[in-house]
Write a protein that holds these residues in place. Structure first.
Motif, PDB file in Angstrom:
ATOM      1  N   ILE A  10       0.844  -1.201   0.000  1.00 27.30           N
ATOM      2  CA  ILE A  10       0.000   0.000   0.000  1.00 27.30           C
ATOM      3  C   ILE A  10       0.881   1.253   0.000  1.00 27.30           C
ATOM      4  N   ARG A  11       1.908   1.249   0.839  1.00 29.46           N
ATOM      5  CA  ARG A  11       2.822   2.398   0.876  1.00 29.46           C
ATOM      6  C   ARG A  11       3.471   2.618  -0.486  1.00 29.46           C
ATOM      7  N   ALA A  12       3.936   1.526  -1.097  1.00 26.74           N
ATOM      8  CA  ALA A  12       4.602   1.630  -2.400  1.00 26.74           C
ATOM      9  C   ALA A  12       3.652   2.189  -3.458  1.00 26.74           C
ATOM     10  N   ALA A  13       2.422   1.702  -3.484  1.00 29.35           N
ATOM     11  CA  ALA A  13       1.454   2.169  -4.476  1.00 29.35           C
ATOM     12  C   ALA A  13       1.146   3.652  -4.278  1.00 29.35           C
ATOM     13  N   VAL A  14       0.968   4.070  -3.045  1.00 27.49           N
ATOM     14  CA  VAL A  14       0.694   5.489  -2.761  1.00 27.49           C
ATOM     15  C   VAL A  14       1.895   6.340  -3.165  1.00 27.49           C
ATOM     16  N   TYR A  15       3.086   5.891  -2.810  1.00 24.82           N
ATOM     17  CA  TYR A  15       4.301   6.623  -3.166  1.00 24.82           C
ATOM     18  C   TYR A  15       4.449   6.729  -4.679  1.00 24.82           C
ATOM     19  N   GLU A  30      15.131   3.458  -4.340  1.00 26.14           N
ATOM     20  CA  GLU A  30      14.445   4.666  -3.866  1.00 26.14           C
ATOM     21  C   GLU A  30      13.104   4.331  -3.213  1.00 26.14           C
ATOM     22  N   ILE A  31      12.366   3.429  -3.833  1.00 21.70           N
ATOM     23  CA  ILE A  31      11.062   3.034  -3.288  1.00 21.70           C
ATOM     24  C   ILE A  31      11.243   2.381  -1.925  1.00 21.70           C
ATOM     25  N   ALA A  32      12.206   1.471  -1.831  1.00 23.61           N
ATOM     26  CA  ALA A  32      12.476   0.789  -0.559  1.00 23.61           C
ATOM     27  C   ALA A  32      12.792   1.800   0.543  1.00 23.61           C
ATOM     28  N   GLU A  33      13.592   2.801   0.210  1.00 26.65           N
ATOM     29  CA  GLU A  33      13.931   3.844   1.180  1.00 26.65           C
ATOM     30  C   GLU A  33      12.682   4.601   1.626  1.00 26.65           C
ATOM     31  N   GLU A  34      11.848   4.959   0.669  1.00 26.30           N
ATOM     32  CA  GLU A  34      10.666   5.779   0.964  1.00 26.30           C
ATOM     33  C   GLU A  34       9.594   5.031   1.752  1.00 26.30           C
ATOM     34  N   ILE A  35       9.517   3.718   1.585  1.00 22.06           N
ATOM     35  CA  ILE A  35       8.501   2.958   2.328  1.00 22.06           C
ATOM     36  C   ILE A  35       9.095   2.239   3.537  1.00 22.06           C
ATOM     37  N   ALA A  37      11.400  -0.224   3.752  1.00 17.11           N
ATOM     38  CA  ALA A  37      11.447  -1.684   3.606  1.00 17.11           C
ATOM     39  C   ALA A  37      12.793  -2.049   2.980  1.00 17.11           C
ATOM     40  N   ASN A  38      13.193  -3.317   3.115  1.00 19.98           N
ATOM     41  CA  ASN A  38      14.440  -3.705   2.469  1.00 19.98           C
ATOM     42  C   ASN A  38      14.196  -3.890   0.965  1.00 19.98           C
ATOM     43  N   GLU A  39      15.271  -3.830   0.209  1.00 15.97           N
ATOM     44  CA  GLU A  39      15.157  -3.876  -1.251  1.00 15.97           C
ATOM     45  C   GLU A  39      14.597  -5.202  -1.758  1.00 15.97           C
ATOM     46  N   HIS A  40      14.985  -6.302  -1.140  1.00 21.52           N
ATOM     47  CA  HIS A  40      14.521  -7.614  -1.582  1.00 21.52           C
ATOM     48  C   HIS A  40      13.000  -7.718  -1.442  1.00 21.52           C
ATOM     49  N   THR A  41      12.489  -7.335  -0.290  1.00 21.05           N
ATOM     50  CA  THR A  41      11.044  -7.369  -0.051  1.00 21.05           C
ATOM     51  C   THR A  41      10.327  -6.422  -1.008  1.00 21.05           C
ATOM     52  N   THR A  42      10.875  -5.237  -1.170  1.00 20.88           N
ATOM     53  CA  THR A  42      10.282  -4.248  -2.062  1.00 20.88           C
ATOM     54  C   THR A  42      10.219  -4.781  -3.493  1.00 20.88           C
ATOM     55  N   ALA A  43      11.289  -5.411  -3.950  1.00 22.06           N
ATOM     56  CA  ALA A  43      11.310  -5.964  -5.312  1.00 22.06           C
ATOM     57  C   ALA A  43      10.205  -7.008  -5.506  1.00 22.06           C
ATOM     58  N   LYS A  44      10.038  -7.887  -4.527  1.00 23.59           N
ATOM     59  CA  LYS A  44       8.996  -8.922  -4.627  1.00 23.59           C
ATOM     60  C   LYS A  44       7.599  -8.297  -4.669  1.00 23.59           C
ATOM     61  N   ILE A  45       7.380  -7.310  -3.822  1.00 23.89           N
ATOM     62  CA  ILE A  45       6.079  -6.639  -3.766  1.00 23.89           C
ATOM     63  C   ILE A  45       5.796  -5.913  -5.082  1.00 23.89           C
ATOM     64  N   LEU A  46       6.784  -5.184  -5.578  1.00 25.81           N
ATOM     65  CA  LEU A  46       6.600  -4.451  -6.835  1.00 25.81           C
ATOM     66  C   LEU A  46       6.322  -5.406  -7.993  1.00 25.81           C
ATOM     67  N   GLN A  47       7.032  -6.523  -8.016  1.00 26.97           N
ATOM     68  CA  GLN A  47       6.819  -7.530  -9.057  1.00 26.97           C
ATOM     69  C   GLN A  47       5.370  -8.022  -9.032  1.00 26.97           C
ATOM     70  N   LYS A  59      11.683  -0.661 -18.469  1.00 27.93           N
ATOM     71  CA  LYS A  59      13.111  -0.976 -18.426  1.00 27.93           C
ATOM     72  C   LYS A  59      13.890   0.101 -19.182  1.00 27.93           C
ATOM     73  N   GLY A  60      15.178   0.100 -18.967  1.00 22.96           N
ATOM     74  CA  GLY A  60      16.033   1.024 -19.697  1.00 22.96           C
ATOM     75  C   GLY A  60      16.488   2.195 -18.863  1.00 22.96           C
ATOM     76  N   PRO A  61      17.230   3.115 -19.502  1.00 21.03           N
ATOM     77  CA  PRO A  61      17.816   4.244 -18.780  1.00 21.03           C
ATOM     78  C   PRO A  61      16.767   5.162 -18.138  1.00 21.03           C
ATOM     79  N   ASN A  62      15.595   5.271 -18.722  1.00 21.79           N
ATOM     80  CA  ASN A  62      14.525   6.093 -18.150  1.00 21.79           C
ATOM     81  C   ASN A  62      13.463   5.222 -17.480  1.00 21.79           C
ATOM     82  N   GLY A  63      13.873   4.018 -17.144  1.00 23.42           N
ATOM     83  CA  GLY A  63      12.940   3.057 -16.573  1.00 23.42           C
ATOM     84  C   GLY A  63      12.682   3.280 -15.097  1.00 23.42           C
ATOM     85  N   GLY A  64      11.888   2.390 -14.553  1.00 26.12           N
ATOM     86  CA  GLY A  64      11.530   2.449 -13.146  1.00 26.12           C
ATOM     87  C   GLY A  64      10.088   2.016 -12.992  1.00 26.12           C
ATOM     88  N   PHE A  65       9.524   2.330 -11.874  1.00 26.96           N
ATOM     89  CA  PHE A  65       8.142   1.948 -11.594  1.00 26.96           C
ATOM     90  C   PHE A  65       7.269   3.189 -11.592  1.00 26.96           C
TER      91      PHE A  65
END
Length: 143
Positions: A10-15, A30-35, A37-47, A59-65
């Motif tokens: 929920i935090r990640a989606a709001v952010y 950046e997302i992990a820092e803002e919510i 959470a650790n990066e591994h957990t954040t990656a699984k949740i985002l996936q 994906k790519g140089p201008n990629g992200g979530f």
């Protein structure tokens, strides 16, 4: 109530919704820092959120979530269903296998009312609404 993973989702989606309003596409770190959470957990949740179409990734140089602020509303219940399921809103507050109107546990009626109110709140509060308060500095995701 909600699992830690669900709270992070929920935090990640709001952010992400808040950042998408500014045309930003943050990465996992950046997302992990803002919510907080650790990066591994954040990656699984985002996936999981990407797989279910709640957020997007590039994906790519201008990629992200990112999220799409002007798309259909994403309600908190949508995220809860994906991460934790809805069982919390319908099960016995004391964990009894058989709890009903006909055969209630000691807290059945009070707990049922609280569950229904919470389910209603989660079904009507959208990530888009919550992200507006975050963007305006009226709400925070970090302590």
């Amino acid at each position: 109530m909600l699992s830690t993973s669900c709270k992070y989702a929920i935090r990640a989606a709001v952010y992400l919704m808040s950042e998408s309003r500014k045309s930003n596409r943050p990465g996992i770190k950046e997302i992990a820092e803002e919510i907080e959470a650790n990066e591994h957990t954040t990656a699984k949740i985002l996936q999981l959120l990407v797989k279910e179409g709640i957020i997007n990734s590039a994906k790519g140089p201008n990629g992200g979530f990112y999220a799409t602020p002007d798309s259909h509303p994403v309600y908190l219940i949508d995220i809860v269903k994906v991460v934790d399921g809805e069982h919390f809103f319908f099960e016995c507050g004391l964990g009894l296998k058989e709890c009903s109107e006909a055969k209630p546990c000691p807290i059945h009626h009070t707990y049922k009312e609280a569950r229904q109110q919470l389910y209603h709140q989660f079904s009507t509060l959208s990530v888009q609404e919550l992200s507006k308060d975050l963007s305006l500095g009226k709400a925070f995701l970090k302590r």
